[in-house]
Write a protein that holds these residues in place. Structure first.
Motif, mmCIF file in Angstrom:
data_model
loop_
_atom_site.group_PDB
_atom_site.id
_atom_site.type_symbol
_atom_site.label_atom_id
_atom_site.label_comp_id
_atom_site.label_asym_id
_atom_site.label_seq_id
_atom_site.Cartn_x
_atom_site.Cartn_y
_atom_site.Cartn_z
ATOM 1 N N ALA A 16 -6.564 -19.431 27.366
ATOM 2 C CA ALA A 16 -5.402 -19.980 28.569
ATOM 3 C C ALA A 16 -6.259 -19.962 29.794
ATOM 4 C CB ALA A 16 -4.284 -19.017 28.437
ATOM 5 N N VAL A 17 -6.897 -18.918 30.132
ATOM 6 C CA VAL A 17 -7.591 -18.678 31.310
ATOM 7 C C VAL A 17 -8.622 -20.014 31.550
ATOM 8 C CG1 VAL A 17 -9.582 -17.500 32.786
ATOM 9 C CG2 VAL A 17 -7.452 -16.234 31.605
ATOM 10 N N VAL A 18 -9.556 -20.409 30.503
ATOM 11 C CA VAL A 18 -10.373 -21.279 30.566
ATOM 12 C C VAL A 18 -9.535 -22.766 30.756
ATOM 13 C CG1 VAL A 18 -12.145 -22.628 29.220
ATOM 14 C CG2 VAL A 18 -12.150 -20.339 29.174
ATOM 15 N N ARG A 19 -8.331 -23.082 30.303
ATOM 16 C CA ARG A 19 -7.624 -24.188 30.424
ATOM 17 C C ARG A 19 -7.290 -24.366 32.200
ATOM 18 N NH1 ARG A 19 -5.046 -23.076 25.800
ATOM 19 N NH2 ARG A 19 -3.198 -22.209 27.088
ATOM 20 N N GLY A 47 -14.599 -23.958 33.320
ATOM 21 C CA GLY A 47 -16.038 -23.348 33.426
ATOM 22 C C GLY A 47 -16.175 -21.813 33.475
ATOM 23 N N ALA A 48 -14.872 -21.388 33.531
ATOM 24 C CA ALA A 48 -14.760 -19.807 33.325
ATOM 25 C C ALA A 48 -15.317 -19.286 31.830
ATOM 26 C CB ALA A 48 -13.248 -19.275 33.606
ATOM 27 N N ASN A 50 -11.121 -10.953 38.412
ATOM 28 C CA ASN A 50 -10.545 -10.242 37.135
ATOM 29 C C ASN A 50 -9.320 -10.940 36.558
ATOM 30 O OD1 ASN A 50 -12.277 -8.209 37.798
ATOM 31 N ND2 ASN A 50 -11.015 -7.286 39.216
ATOM 32 N N CYS A 51 -9.061 -10.646 35.290
ATOM 33 C CA CYS A 51 -7.711 -10.753 34.626
ATOM 34 C C CYS A 51 -6.963 -9.635 34.262
ATOM 35 C CB CYS A 51 -7.925 -12.068 33.602
ATOM 36 S SG CYS A 51 -6.438 -12.582 32.727
ATOM 37 N N MET A 85 -17.649 -17.799 36.982
ATOM 38 C CA MET A 85 -17.671 -19.050 37.294
ATOM 39 C C MET A 85 -18.918 -19.682 37.334
ATOM 40 S SD MET A 85 -14.216 -20.059 36.985
ATOM 41 C CE MET A 85 -14.233 -21.651 37.499
ATOM 42 N N PRO A 86 -19.142 -20.935 37.217
ATOM 43 C CA PRO A 86 -20.538 -21.397 37.390
ATOM 44 C C PRO A 86 -20.581 -21.416 38.760
ATOM 45 C CG PRO A 86 -19.158 -22.723 35.750
ATOM 46 C CD PRO A 86 -18.227 -21.828 36.243
ATOM 47 N N PRO A 87 -21.833 -21.251 39.299
ATOM 48 C CA PRO A 87 -22.044 -21.215 40.874
ATOM 49 C C PRO A 87 -21.825 -22.645 41.501
ATOM 50 C CG PRO A 87 -24.017 -20.607 39.594
ATOM 51 C CD PRO A 87 -23.136 -20.858 38.665
#
Length: 174
Positions: free
Chosen positions: A9-12, A16-17, A54-55, A144-146
């Motif tokens: 869910a976070v990646v959606r 890139g997370a 943070n999650c 996250m990707p820079p």
């Protein structure tokens, strides 16, 4: 297994997370609810994975007998300037001197809700005089990707996501 749907869910929501397992934990607060203001960038060493957020997900209702989190939502720019200072405990007096108009969010949350915030943001366990029982929560940290433009994900760096959109339409994931 429990974490996989959350990660998905976070990646959606944040393409890139990447879950950083070495700085993600389950935490059980048993006795002490007064904890100094701190940021996880220095407290967990997550600064090495910046940009990161943070999650936090409680595994029981929080905000009444079980303490929630208090997050100073406007502290991230200040704390990036202050920098890393392990263990980084900051007193109420320090906050009053350095963050004169703190915007504090202390959400009532249920299992399945998630609070997303920068690892450079000051936060603490909500102080309560009496603790109804242990509070158990899942603290996941996502890098996250820079090269991802900051505005694509960082504009939502403090959000309370609740699965029941009707109850919290202004703050819910859509």
């Amino acid at each position: 297994e429990f974490v996989l749907p959350i990660v998905e869910a976070v990646v959606r929501q944040f393409p890139g997370a990447r879950l950083v397992q070495e700085v993600s934990v389950f935490r059980r607060v048993v006795r002490k609810t007064y904890i100094y203001w701190h940021m996880d960038a220095d407290g967990t060493g997550s600064w090495r994975y910046d940009p990161l957020f943070n999650c936090w997900m409680p595994l029981e209702n929080v905000g009444a007998g079980y303490p929630s989190l208090e997050v100073i939502t406007n502290s991230e720019p200040l704390m990036r300037r202050v920098g890393i200072n392990p263990p980084g405990h900051r007193s109420d007096e320090w906050v009053a001197e350095n963050c004169p108009k703190p915007e504090v969010l202390c959400p009532a949350m249920r299992p399945g809700d998630a609070l997303i915030f920068s690892h450079f943001m000051l936060h603490r366990t909500q102080p309560l005089d009496v603790l109804a029982g242990p509070r158990i929560g899942c603290e996941m940290r996502f890098a996250m990707p820079p090269d991802v433009p900051r505005t694509r994900w960082w504009e939502r760096y403090t959000r309370l996501f609740k699965p029941d959109v009707d109850d919290y339409p202004e703050r819910a994931w859509k």
